[in-house]
Design a protein around this motif. Structure first.
Motif, PDB file in Angstrom:
ATOM      1  N   ILE A   1       0.952  -1.292  -0.013  1.00  0.00           N
ATOM      2  CA  ILE A   1       0.055   0.099   0.002  1.00  0.00           C
ATOM      3  C   ILE A   1       0.910   1.211  -0.058  1.00  0.00           C
ATOM      4  O   ILE A   1       0.643   2.260  -0.743  1.00  0.00           O
ATOM      5  N   ALA A   2       1.984   1.146   0.905  1.00  0.00           N
ATOM      6  CA  ALA A   2       2.667   2.320   0.925  1.00  0.00           C
ATOM      7  C   ALA A   2       3.431   2.643  -0.188  1.00  0.00           C
ATOM      8  O   ALA A   2       3.785   3.619  -0.749  1.00  0.00           O
ATOM      9  N   GLU A   3       4.122   1.345  -0.877  1.00  0.00           N
ATOM     10  CA  GLU A   3       4.909   1.536  -2.151  1.00  0.00           C
ATOM     11  C   GLU A   3       3.880   2.004  -3.423  1.00  0.00           C
ATOM     12  O   GLU A   3       4.389   2.957  -4.112  1.00  0.00           O
ATOM     13  N   VAL A   4       2.562   1.528  -3.442  1.00  0.00           N
ATOM     14  CA  VAL A   4       1.715   2.027  -4.327  1.00  0.00           C
ATOM     15  C   VAL A   4       1.703   3.706  -4.461  1.00  0.00           C
ATOM     16  O   VAL A   4       1.554   4.276  -5.373  1.00  0.00           O
ATOM     17  N   ARG A   5       1.298   4.199  -3.059  1.00  0.00           N
ATOM     18  CA  ARG A   5       1.006   5.241  -2.886  1.00  0.00           C
ATOM     19  C   ARG A   5       2.215   6.361  -2.997  1.00  0.00           C
ATOM     20  O   ARG A   5       2.144   7.372  -3.663  1.00  0.00           O
TER      21      ARG A   5
ATOM     22  N   PRO B   1      -4.816  -2.455 -10.700  1.00  0.00           N
ATOM     23  CA  PRO B   1      -5.633  -3.704 -10.394  1.00  0.00           C
ATOM     24  C   PRO B   1      -5.329  -3.900  -9.013  1.00  0.00           C
ATOM     25  O   PRO B   1      -4.288  -3.426  -8.339  1.00  0.00           O
ATOM     26  N   GLU B   2      -6.422  -4.584  -8.450  1.00  0.00           N
ATOM     27  CA  GLU B   2      -6.356  -4.777  -6.906  1.00  0.00           C
ATOM     28  C   GLU B   2      -5.143  -5.788  -6.673  1.00  0.00           C
ATOM     29  O   GLU B   2      -4.548  -5.520  -5.199  1.00  0.00           O
TER      30      GLU B   2
ATOM     31  N   PHE C   1      -0.378  -7.469  -3.432  1.00  0.00           N
ATOM     32  CA  PHE C   1       0.935  -8.291  -3.777  1.00  0.00           C
ATOM     33  C   PHE C   1       2.061  -7.621  -4.404  1.00  0.00           C
ATOM     34  O   PHE C   1       3.254  -7.977  -4.327  1.00  0.00           O
ATOM     35  N   GLY C   2       1.801  -6.145  -4.686  1.00  0.00           N
ATOM     36  CA  GLY C   2       2.974  -5.430  -5.348  1.00  0.00           C
ATOM     37  C   GLY C   2       3.312  -5.552  -6.668  1.00  0.00           C
ATOM     38  O   GLY C   2       4.069  -5.138  -7.233  1.00  0.00           O
TER      39      GLY C   2
END
Length: 156
Positions: free
Chosen positions: A10-14, A60-61, A66-67
Protein backbone atom coordinates in the motif's frame (compact mmCIF):
# COMPACT_ATOMS: atom_id res chain seq x y z
CA UNK A 1 -0.35 -13.04 2.19
CA UNK A 2 1.17 -11.59 5.35
CA UNK A 3 -0.26 -8.41 6.81
CA UNK A 4 3.12 -6.63 6.72
CA UNK A 5 3.46 -7.28 3.01
CA UNK A 6 0.07 -5.73 2.21
CA UNK A 7 0.96 -2.67 4.33
CA UNK A 8 4.27 -2.35 2.51
CA UNK A 9 2.56 -2.68 -0.89
CA UNK A 10 0.00 0.00 0.00
CA UNK A 11 2.80 2.41 0.95
CA UNK A 12 4.81 1.53 -2.19
CA UNK A 13 1.80 2.09 -4.45
CA UNK A 14 1.09 5.45 -2.79
CA UNK A 15 4.74 6.50 -3.10
CA UNK A 16 4.95 5.37 -6.74
CA UNK A 17 1.91 7.56 -7.48
CA UNK A 18 3.60 10.43 -5.57
CA UNK A 19 0.63 10.82 -3.28
CA UNK A 20 0.68 11.88 0.34
CA UNK A 21 -1.07 9.79 2.95
CA UNK A 22 -3.77 12.48 3.15
CA UNK A 23 -4.32 12.42 -0.63
CA UNK A 24 -4.61 8.61 -0.67
CA UNK A 25 -6.98 8.72 2.33
CA UNK A 26 -9.19 11.21 0.47
CA UNK A 27 -9.19 8.99 -2.67
CA UNK A 28 -10.55 6.00 -0.73
CA UNK A 29 -12.88 8.01 1.46
CA UNK A 30 -11.29 7.61 4.88
CA UNK A 31 -9.53 10.00 7.25
CA UNK A 32 -5.81 10.63 7.06
CA UNK A 33 -5.31 9.00 10.47
CA UNK A 34 -7.35 5.95 9.42
CA UNK A 35 -5.13 5.63 6.33
CA UNK A 36 -1.94 6.02 8.42
CA UNK A 37 -3.23 3.24 10.68
CA UNK A 38 -3.66 1.01 7.58
CA UNK A 39 -0.09 1.61 6.40
CA UNK A 40 1.30 0.98 9.87
CA UNK A 41 -0.78 -2.15 10.43
CA UNK A 42 -2.74 -0.73 13.36
CA UNK A 43 -5.96 -1.51 11.51
CA UNK A 44 -6.58 -4.28 9.02
CA UNK A 45 -7.15 -3.51 5.39
CA UNK A 46 -10.55 -4.64 4.18
CA UNK A 47 -11.51 -5.64 0.64
CA UNK A 48 -13.64 -2.53 0.20
CA UNK A 49 -10.61 -0.30 0.86
CA UNK A 50 -8.44 -2.29 -1.55
CA UNK A 51 -11.12 -2.04 -4.24
CA UNK A 52 -11.48 1.74 -3.70
CA UNK A 53 -7.69 2.21 -3.81
CA UNK A 54 -7.41 0.19 -7.01
CA UNK A 55 -10.28 2.02 -8.72
CA UNK A 56 -9.18 5.50 -7.64
CA UNK A 57 -5.55 4.90 -8.65
CA UNK A 58 -6.37 3.04 -11.86
CA UNK A 59 -4.54 -0.06 -10.70
CA UNK A 60 -5.53 -3.72 -10.47
CA UNK A 61 -6.27 -4.93 -6.94
CA UNK A 62 -3.46 -7.51 -7.05
CA UNK A 63 -0.95 -4.65 -7.53
CA UNK A 64 -2.01 -3.25 -4.16
CA UNK A 65 -2.22 -6.63 -2.44
CA UNK A 66 0.84 -8.35 -3.87
CA UNK A 67 2.96 -5.50 -5.21
CA UNK A 68 2.55 -6.59 -8.83
CA UNK A 69 -0.22 -7.08 -11.33
CA UNK A 70 -0.92 -10.20 -13.35
CA UNK A 71 0.17 -8.30 -16.46
CA UNK A 72 3.49 -7.30 -14.84
CA UNK A 73 4.04 -10.82 -13.61
CA UNK A 74 3.21 -12.26 -17.04
CA UNK A 75 5.43 -9.71 -18.73
CA UNK A 76 8.32 -10.45 -16.34
CA UNK A 77 7.84 -14.18 -16.77
CA UNK A 78 7.80 -13.76 -20.54
CA UNK A 79 11.02 -11.68 -20.45
CA UNK A 80 12.67 -14.24 -18.20
CA UNK A 81 11.44 -17.03 -20.44
CA UNK A 82 12.86 -15.28 -23.51
CA UNK A 83 16.16 -14.70 -21.70
CA UNK A 84 16.32 -18.38 -20.71
CA UNK A 85 15.41 -19.39 -24.25
CA UNK A 86 18.23 -17.22 -25.62
CA UNK A 87 20.66 -18.71 -23.10
CA UNK A 88 19.59 -22.21 -24.05
CA UNK A 89 19.93 -21.40 -27.74
CA UNK A 90 23.44 -20.08 -27.09
CA UNK A 91 24.34 -23.28 -25.25
CA UNK A 92 22.83 -25.35 -28.08
CA UNK A 93 24.85 -23.40 -30.67
CA UNK A 94 28.00 -23.87 -28.61
CA UNK A 95 27.35 -27.61 -28.25
CA UNK A 96 26.56 -27.92 -31.97
CA UNK A 97 29.92 -26.28 -32.72
CA UNK A 98 31.65 -28.70 -30.34
CA UNK A 99 29.87 -31.62 -32.03
CA UNK A 100 31.08 -30.43 -35.44
CA UNK A 101 34.67 -30.24 -34.17
CA UNK A 102 34.35 -33.71 -32.67
CA UNK A 103 32.91 -35.06 -35.95
CA UNK A 104 35.89 -33.65 -37.84
CA UNK A 105 38.28 -35.25 -35.35
CA UNK A 106 36.39 -38.54 -35.64
CA UNK A 107 36.68 -38.41 -39.43
CA UNK A 108 40.44 -37.84 -39.16
CA UNK A 109 40.80 -40.69 -36.66
CA UNK A 110 38.72 -42.99 -38.88
CA UNK A 111 40.99 -42.20 -41.82
CA UNK A 112 44.07 -42.84 -39.67
CA UNK A 113 42.65 -46.18 -38.50
CA UNK A 114 41.91 -47.18 -42.10
CA UNK A 115 45.44 -46.19 -43.11
CA UNK A 116 46.97 -48.12 -40.20
CA UNK A 117 44.90 -51.20 -41.10
CA UNK A 118 46.22 -51.00 -44.65
CA UNK A 119 49.77 -50.71 -43.28
CA UNK A 120 49.20 -53.72 -41.01
CA UNK A 121 47.79 -55.76 -43.94
CA UNK A 122 50.84 -54.87 -46.02
CA UNK A 123 53.18 -55.82 -43.18
CA UNK A 124 51.35 -59.14 -42.70
CA UNK A 125 51.77 -59.85 -46.41
CA UNK A 126 55.49 -59.04 -46.17
CA UNK A 127 55.83 -61.28 -43.12
CA UNK A 128 54.02 -64.11 -44.95
CA UNK A 129 56.38 -63.65 -47.93
CA UNK A 130 59.39 -63.71 -45.58
CA UNK A 131 58.06 -66.89 -43.92
CA UNK A 132 57.70 -68.50 -47.35
CA UNK A 133 61.25 -67.45 -48.30
CA UNK A 134 62.58 -68.71 -44.98
CA UNK A 135 60.78 -72.03 -45.51
CA UNK A 136 62.30 -72.32 -49.01
CA UNK A 137 65.76 -71.42 -47.69
CA UNK A 138 65.36 -73.94 -44.86
CA UNK A 139 64.37 -76.59 -47.43
CA UNK A 140 67.36 -75.67 -49.62
CA UNK A 141 69.61 -75.73 -46.58
CA UNK A 142 68.31 -79.19 -45.67
CA UNK A 143 68.83 -80.39 -49.24
CA UNK A 144 72.36 -78.96 -49.32
CA UNK A 145 73.08 -80.53 -45.95
CA UNK A 146 71.96 -83.94 -47.27
CA UNK A 147 74.04 -83.51 -50.42
CA UNK A 148 77.05 -82.49 -48.34
CA UNK A 149 76.69 -85.57 -46.12
CA UNK A 150 76.22 -87.73 -49.12
CA UNK A 151 79.35 -86.31 -50.74
CA UNK A 152 81.29 -86.77 -47.49
CA UNK A 153 80.14 -90.37 -47.22
CA UNK A 154 81.27 -91.05 -50.79
CA UNK A 155 84.65 -89.57 -50.18
CA UNK A 156 85.22 -91.65 -47.10
Amino acid sequence: MGKKKVEKNIAEVRNSLKLTQAEMAKKIGISRQAYINLEHGKTSVINKQITKMAESCGLPEEKILFGYSVEELSSNMLRESEAHKEQLNAVIREKDDEIEVLKEKLDILTQLIFSERQTVKTQIQLIDEQKTRIAHLAQENLTLHKELRSAKNRRD
